[in-house]
Design an enzyme around this catalytic site. Structure first.
Site, PDB file in Angstrom:
ATOM      1  N   VAL A   1       0.768  -1.268  -0.106  1.00  0.00           N
ATOM      2  CA  VAL A   1      -0.067   0.032   0.007  1.00  0.00           C
ATOM      3  C   VAL A   1       1.067   1.246   0.008  1.00  0.00           C
ATOM      4  O   VAL A   1       2.295   1.223   0.597  1.00  0.00           O
ATOM      5  CB  VAL A   1      -0.955   0.134   1.193  1.00  0.00           C
ATOM      6  CG1 VAL A   1      -2.005  -1.119   1.116  1.00  0.00           C
ATOM      7  CG2 VAL A   1      -0.238  -0.071   2.459  1.00  0.00           C
ATOM      8  N   SER A   2       0.338   2.335  -0.424  1.00  0.00           N
ATOM      9  CA  SER A   2       1.111   3.669  -0.502  1.00  0.00           C
ATOM     10  C   SER A   2       1.552   4.296   0.745  1.00  0.00           C
ATOM     11  O   SER A   2       2.558   4.959   0.789  1.00  0.00           O
ATOM     12  CB  SER A   2       0.443   4.627  -1.542  1.00  0.00           C
ATOM     13  OG  SER A   2       0.418   3.699  -2.920  1.00  0.00           O
TER      14      SER A   2
END
Length: 101
Positions: free
Chosen positions: A11-12
C-alpha cells in the site's frame, strides 16, 4: 520438491489497510511494504525477491502492487521466471510460470 506460497502486499501509505489484498489465500510467508511503488527500492520487495526460490509461487493482489512502471514490472517478472518462480496476479487473473511451474 514443492515450493512455498509467498505473498507480496503493498500500500502507498501507512494509513492504508492491507486486509483485502490476498485475503483468503493460504501463504507460507508474506512480505508487506507501506510505501510508494514509484520504483523498486522498497525494503520488503527487495527482501521478497531475494527470498524467492525455484518452485515458489509469488502471489500479488494486482500488477500495480508489484510495479508501477512497465520497465520495472518486466525486469521483476523476467528475473523471477528465469529463476523458476511462478507469479500470480489475482485481480487480473494472470499467471506466469518459470522453468518449474
Amino acid at each position: 520438491m514443492n515450493g512455498q506460497q509467498i505473498g507480496y502486499i503493498r500500500v502507498s501509505t501507512i494509513d492504508q489497510n492491507t486486509d483485502r489484498q490476498l485475503h483468503g489465500i493460504t501463504l507460507d510467508k508474506v512480505f508487506e511494504d507501506k510505501c510508494s511503488g514509484k520504483d523498486t527500492n522498497r525494503p520488503k520487495l527487495i527482501e521478497c525477491l531475494a527470498y524467492l526460490r525455484d518452485g515458489d509461487i509469488l502471489h500479488v493482489h494486482s500488477i500495480d502492487r508489484l510495479a508501477r512502471s512497465l520497465r520495472d514490472l518486466l525486469n521483476i517478472v523476467e528475473d523471477l521466471l528465469g529463476r523458476g518462480v511462478k507469479i500470480i496476479f489475482h485481480k487480473e487473473g494472470m499467471e506466469f510460470a518459470g522453468s518449474n511451474p
